[in-house]
Design an enzyme around this catalytic site. Structure first.
Site, PDB file in Angstrom:
ATOM      1  N   SER A  51      -4.299  25.690 -35.728  1.00 55.40           N
ATOM      2  CA  SER A  51      -3.303  26.261 -36.634  1.00 55.40           C
ATOM      3  C   SER A  51      -3.240  25.479 -37.941  1.00 55.40           C
ATOM      4  CB  SER A  51      -1.919  26.228 -35.978  1.00 55.40           C
ATOM      5  OG  SER A  51      -1.389  24.899 -35.989  1.00 55.40           O
ATOM      6  N   ASP A  52      -2.757  26.145 -38.979  1.00 54.90           N
ATOM      7  CA  ASP A  52      -2.351  25.436 -40.182  1.00 54.90           C
ATOM      8  C   ASP A  52      -1.116  24.604 -39.820  1.00 54.90           C
ATOM      9  OD1 ASP A  52      -2.195  24.579 -42.799  1.00 54.90           O
ATOM     10  OD2 ASP A  52      -2.343  26.572 -43.664  1.00 54.90           O
TER      11      ASP A  52
END
Length: 754
Positions: A223-224
């Protein structure tokens, strides 16, 4: 590393903890099992590492930003930049680089455009893949981002991008697919935003159906920062690793497995991906291996990229290149603060602390020596805290420009234009700079304007005052020398635009974008992004996609195709000749577009499918060849949810930009695909006449209906033409009951089965 054995030996708590980071930049280690931590760092255009303990940035080579790199249209340079950054990662003990970002430059207002390559998925995908191959040639992992639809900064973390299936596949997934298949990056970073109502981090269609199953990606999906809403939903949708650390989510994973909410096999799959990635990037330390790299060599590469990225937009009266001998004992005025304070990069978390730095003013002085009299004026303020009076700066610049023989004026967007977290509000240069251009243009006939910006800017209000215009983008730490060599003809500009320059903001396809109260944004322009939009509307632009001038000239000729008819799964070899017909050594970017001349659906006027860069000495001619396949003629069909190829005539177009295509050849493509129509009660009668299976039923129906009204054969013919445009369901009434509901349903069944 025996991964299966390690997974069997890990406790549930250890597995759950491994699914989130140790901090912003590192994964957790499990000392008991000898599982090490690995380090990540930002890096779309240079290593941006933060020391986790001190939070101090590590100096590195600041290469030109990705838009500038894409302006070179040179995959070999992209590979070299990736390789150099990989070497710096090795030196700084970074295992995986967060980069490149290959998102589409959908709107010229996006604050992060400088980190992206292009408005076109082919150019973005090819440059991104080459960059990744360069990084990973050093054993460093690349993490391509932001998957997908991260096309604006406003509401970036909660926006819901509503994108139709055809557009999603042809534009926003196409560049990622090219990268995944051509470079196999070690990792993919998932974006914050939603796509059609589902967060990317929880979107199993994107992460499993497409990324894993359709493209066969076998790397790490992460994920970011802080992008995960539900760690359980994300794991079930195909996410492996959450960044940064999240003790609460670790606890949720444990509870979900124990309660049966999360299948333990899903968790094991994520752990396997994480451990596989760790094993790829962790290497035993070799004795005598020195973690150093050649800083001068990397600086030279940064200069080469900057040089090849510069786009000559205008050159009236061939003012450029300047000649030192002709300027001897004459006055050259350099005006503009950016001549000394170079805008080398945008703003945000990916900022690079340059190892060394040069500016254009010093490099020009160094190049011309003492034979040319050089005068400098600041011209404008780039800092709001400056004590210099704007009117005084303008007056001084105008006075110096009046007495000079030639003026080189440096202008560009301020730092707050090109940054993460915020989009721009217009495409204009600051008003004080526009006023400066006009005032100098009134008193100086030999005016060269040098632009520095991360996205397109409008120039229509001031372009007529400039004889020559050079676009330098955000060109990195070594751009001063590159620009000096371009200005004085030591190098020939060869860059071409990776994005369209519109005349005004209201011309752009996203001008009427509107984020509603529920954070929904509809991509109403569909597949008509960038040049696809302007070309379809036959709209004037300031500079088209792929445009760039040179100090020399090129002639295209002798286009040949190795076949006239292309069948399914065939390849097509395309050859042509390019000749340098001018006086300077130059590099030409040859662009290949395909046009579908007879499509059953709304298609772009033409689309880029391939490109190459060729170097030529004066009078030299070279043969250029392309090899494309039937996939390059395909489009995404929403009825079959697959890529299909329409049979029919196509046009191969070759040239210098999307608007300058001097060579063309026709080819006929034969495909087994037949467009599928969904027949309903509302389908017009004429559509059933196209289908051989239903024609024999509907044709007599139309004749019978006409005959029931009149016996005049001419009138019957007119009625039949009228009836063709009536929905088939109404014939249960028109036929006075002879065409029953059962007959209608049988007809629809037969048509849809066919």
């Amino acid at each position: 590393m025996d991964i299966k054995k390690l997974i069997n030996e890990m406790t549930l708590e250890e597995k759950a903890s491994l699914c989130s980071g140790k901090n912003l930049w590192e994964t957790k280690e499990i000392e008991r099992l000898g599982i090490p931590s690995i380090t990540f760092a930002n890096g779309p255009y240079g290593l941006s590492k933060i020391n986790c303990d001190s939070y101090d940035p590590v100096p590195a080579t600041c290469f030109p930003t990705p838009t500038a790199l894409a302006a070179t249209w040179d995959v070999n340079l992209a590979y070299s930049v990736g390789k150099a950054i990989g070497e710096e990662c090795l030196a700084e003990n970074v295992n995986i680089l967060f980069g490149p970002a290959v998102n589409i430059q959908r709107s010229p207002l996006s604050g992060r455009n400088f980190q992206y390559f292009s408005e076109d998925p082919v150019l973005s995908g090819e440059m991104g893949a080459a960059f990744i191959n360069g990084i990973q040639s050093e054993g460093i992992g690349a993490c391509v981002k932001y998957y997908i639809g991260n096309n604006q900064e406003s509401h970036r973390q909660n926006i819901n991008n509503i994108i139709d299936e055809q557009t999603l596949n042809e534009i926003y997934l196409s560049n990622f697919e090219r990268v995944i298949k051509n470079s196999n990056p070690f990792a993919v970073m998932v974006a914050y935003n939603k796509i059609n109502g589902i967060p990317c981090t929880e979107n199993d269609y994107l992460l499993i159906d497409i990324l894993r199953n359709r493209w066969n990606f076998d790397g790490l999906v992460l994920s970011d920062l802080y992008a995960v809403n539900s760690i359980i939903n994300s794991l079930q949708a195909g996410l492996d690793l959450e960044f940064p650390n999240s003790p609460n989510n670790t606890k949720q994973i444990i509870e979900a497995v124990l309660s049966g909410t999360l299948d333990s096999s899903i968790l094991d799959n994520a752990i396997e991906d994480i451990l596989n990635t760790i094993s790829k990037v962790i290497k035993p330390v070799k004795e005598c291996e020195c973690n150093i790299y050649d800083k001068e060599k990397h600086n030279d590469l940064a200069r080469e990229v900057a040089e090849d990225s510069i786009v000559l937009l205008k050159n009236k009266r061939n003012l450029l290149p300047l000649k030192k001998d002709r300027l001897k004992n004459r006055k050259l005025a350099i005006i503009g603060e950016y001549a000394k304070e170079t805008r080398c990069q945008g703003d945000g978390n990916s900022n690079v602390i340059p190892i060394m730095f040069e500016n254009a003013y010093d490099e020009i002085v160094k190049l011309v020596g003492s034979s040319v009299k050089i005068y400098y004026e600041k011209g404008y303020n780039t800092s709001k805290n400056s004590e210099d009076d704007d009117n005084t700066l303008l007056a001084d610049a105008r006075k110096t420009a009046r007495t000079a023989d030639i003026v080189i004026l440096f202008v560009g967007t301020p730092q707050y234009y090109d940054k993460e977290y915020a989009d721009n509000v217009n495409l204009d240069l600051p008003t004080d700079q526009v006023k400066l251009i006009k005032e100098i243009g009134k008193v100086q006939k030999n005016l060269i304007v040098v632009l520095s910006n991360g996205s397109p800017v409008t120039i229509s209000s001031w372009a007529k005052y400039a004889d020559s215009i050079l676009e330098t983008w955000l060109p990195g730490q070594a751009s001063g020398g590159a620009l000096a060599e371009i200005l004085f003809g030591i190098a020939n500009p060869s860059g071409k635009l990776p994005t369209t320059f519109p005349i005004q903001l209201s011309d752009t396809p996203t001008y009427l974008d509107y984020i509603d109260s529920e954070n929904n944004l509809q991509y109403k322009e569909g597949v008509f992004v960038g040049y696809r939009y302007y070309d379809k509307k036959n709209m004037n632009v300031e500079f088209p996609f792929g445009f760039g001038l040179s100090y020399t000239t090129f002639k295209y000729s002798s286009l040949t195709l190795d076949k006239d008819i292309l069948t399914d799964n065939d390849t097509l070899e395309i050859k042509l000749k390019v000749k340098n017909t001018g006086k300077y050594f130059g590099k030409e970017i040859v662009q290949l577009y395909i046009k579908n001349t007879d499509s059953n659906i709304l298609r772009p006027e033409k689309e880029l499918k391939a490109f190459t860069k060729v170097s030529l000495f004066p009078d030299e001619e070279k043969e250029v060849s392309f090899l494309i396949d039937t996939k390059d003629f395909s489009h995404y069909d929403i009825n079959t949810n697959s890529w299909v190829i329409e049979s029919g005539p196509y046009e191969i177009l070759i040239g210098k930009s999307s608007r300058d295509l001097p060579l063309s050849k026709n080819i006929y493509v034969q495909s087994p695909y037949l467009p599928k129509t969904n027949y309903t009660r509302d389908t017009l009668a004429q559509d059933f006449l196209i289908n051989p299976k239903t024609k024999e039923i509907v044709e007599p129906l139309l004749s019978s209906a006409a005959q029931s009204i009149t016996s005049d054969t001419n009138a019957q013919e007119k009625l039949i033409n009228y009836f063709k445009n009536i929905p088939i369901g109404r014939f249960t009434t028109l036929s006075n009951g002879t065409f029953t509901e059962k007959m209608l349903n049988d007809l629809l069944y037969s048509a849809n089965e066919a």
